[in-house]
Design an enzyme around this catalytic site. Sequence first.
Site, PDB file in Angstrom:
ATOM      1  N   TYR A  83     -11.146   5.702   8.971  1.00 14.40           N
ATOM      2  CA  TYR A  83     -10.581   6.643   7.998  1.00 14.40           C
ATOM      3  C   TYR A  83     -10.906   6.191   6.580  1.00 14.40           C
ATOM      4  CZ  TYR A  83      -7.125   9.365   5.377  1.00 14.40           C
ATOM      5  OH  TYR A  83      -6.512  10.208   4.468  1.00 14.40           O
ATOM      6  N   GLU A 171     -12.943  -5.002  13.592  1.00 13.73           N
ATOM      7  CA  GLU A 171     -11.842  -5.937  13.858  1.00 13.73           C
ATOM      8  C   GLU A 171     -11.552  -6.125  15.343  1.00 13.73           C
ATOM      9  OE1 GLU A 171     -11.710  -2.972  12.605  1.00 13.73           O
ATOM     10  OE2 GLU A 171      -9.902  -1.864  13.133  1.00 13.73           O
ATOM     11  N   ASP A 227       8.829 -19.477  18.174  1.00 15.28           N
ATOM     12  CA  ASP A 227       8.951 -18.674  16.958  1.00 15.28           C
ATOM     13  C   ASP A 227      10.126 -19.132  16.089  1.00 15.28           C
ATOM     14  OD1 ASP A 227       6.881 -17.315  18.093  1.00 15.28           O
ATOM     15  OD2 ASP A 227       8.105 -15.642  18.801  1.00 15.28           O
ATOM     16  N   LYS A 367       1.003 -14.561  17.659  1.00 15.72           N
ATOM     17  CA  LYS A 367       1.529 -15.757  18.324  1.00 15.72           C
ATOM     18  C   LYS A 367       0.636 -16.989  18.114  1.00 15.72           C
ATOM     19  CE  LYS A 367       4.802 -16.969  21.322  1.00 15.72           C
ATOM     20  NZ  LYS A 367       6.180 -16.466  21.208  1.00 15.72           N
TER      21      LYS A 367
END
Length: 511
Positions: A83, A171, A227, A367
């Site tokens: 886009y 990507e 985390d 992660k």
Amino acid sequence: MQHQKILVLDFGGQYNQLIARRVRDLGVFCELKPSDMTAAEVRAYAPVGIIFTGGPNSVYEAGAPHIDEEILALGIPVLGICYGAQLIAHLMGGEVARADMGEYGKCTLLIEKEAPMSEGVPYESVCWMSHTDRITALPAGFEVLAKTAACPIAMYGDAARNIYGIQFHPEVVHTRYGTAFLKNFLYNICNAAGDWTMAGFVQEQVEKIRSAVGEGRVLCAMSGGVDSAVAATLVYRAIGKNLTCVFVDNGLHRKGEPEEIMRIFKDGLGMDLIKADAQDLFLDALAGVTDPEQKRKIIGELFIRVFEKEAAKLGKIDYLVQGTIYPDVIESGKGKSATIKSHHNVGGLPADIGFRGIVEPLRDLFKDEVRKVGTELGLPDGVVWRQPCPGPALAIRIMGDVTREKLATVREADAIFREEIERAGLSRDIWQYFAVLTDSKTVGVQGDSRTYENVIALRAITSVDGMTADWARIPFEVLERVSTRITGEVKHANRVVYDITSKPPATIEWE
Ligand code: XMP
């Protein structure tokens, strides 16, 4: 230290954070920002390059997101993706139209013209497309750099203005030379210095946390998972003793876990870490409860109660730290990224402690990036590479009601399984591995006597995200050792079985 920055303007595509992550992997700091930033704001941000992401809209539709066009005249290199590429063409006088046929998935990319953007990319390679609109005419001054069969303008650029567009997705991993295109943009077009590292990330977050939190008191619920451990350590690095962590010992943890958490974070790092001893509370509340959802509910609610009680003892708390990572942000639909956000209630934590905001220093990371930050902070591999463990822990790995005796059985069996997997060097290939105490008893013979004892099930799975999983092909010798040790060393277990069910149809946990 100020790092060079790449600004990624977000048009709502599903891979946008992945773009930012690839740029960071390539050694340039990068942030995703809303596409309505003004040219003045962009100038003040001072990026060395700008990337426009993909998005679901058509540029010619009313209401489609546009940009402050002056951004294209700032003299900062720009790369539009999907886009973003169409938007540049549209705004600068080219044409975008709906193609007769969309182009989705793998396509063959052909380089039309060798250019700094395609350095190291062969004439023919695989790229990954996902579009229905396409660019049909380029604005003046631009030239075609690559094409596919269905897309005559798959990459274009203007070397004088340093503005480029790519219709495919560099990507995603399916684009064979995707990283090369991004690297070329960063290093050949933006002349980036590549000055961003995990050490840089840590330093930047530490500064951000300090300036956001000031002298405020901060609280963190430490679960022992990677985390929350990394988030807490990062905040601790920033504000030291103004952070208090609470670890709720519910009696349901795996063997050695509570001790390890206290040893690493309190004794080792010197954190103000409080252990709330709530084993009896949890085990009493769980007595006789067999329904898995009921167990979860009891554990979740009690956790909040214990946490609230500990928080109340501390007096006024200004901020709460959460180990939210980017996949959680997508899952919960929380949207745009920000390190420090105003008060909201995530993950079932209490909304009424009266804190001013939430500190989420890992919100933009995947992660594996969190693990890298953990290593950068000096956390041991045992914490950084810890396998995921559900909040209710061993309670949902005991079929039926939870008792102290059953906990001891499953805890010992689980410890043996973990030890043997680690000893065999398999721990990083297997996403999760644990023991389950089934509610079946079988007949056995141990020594010279007949036994009637429990069946232990071993579960080990490979997965990328926990959403789907396959059972791990553990070598028979390893399974054999685990079985021999469990039946020999664990009380009340006389049989071991291995779960060979994928997800779906089964789930990873047994309850
Ligand atoms: P399932 O069993 O649904 O598990 O295939 C998928 C992943 O989620 C973890 N899991 C939980 N994590 N609280 C958690 O924090 C829970 O109640 C819970 N239940 C499952 C599970 O370990 C696996 O990684």
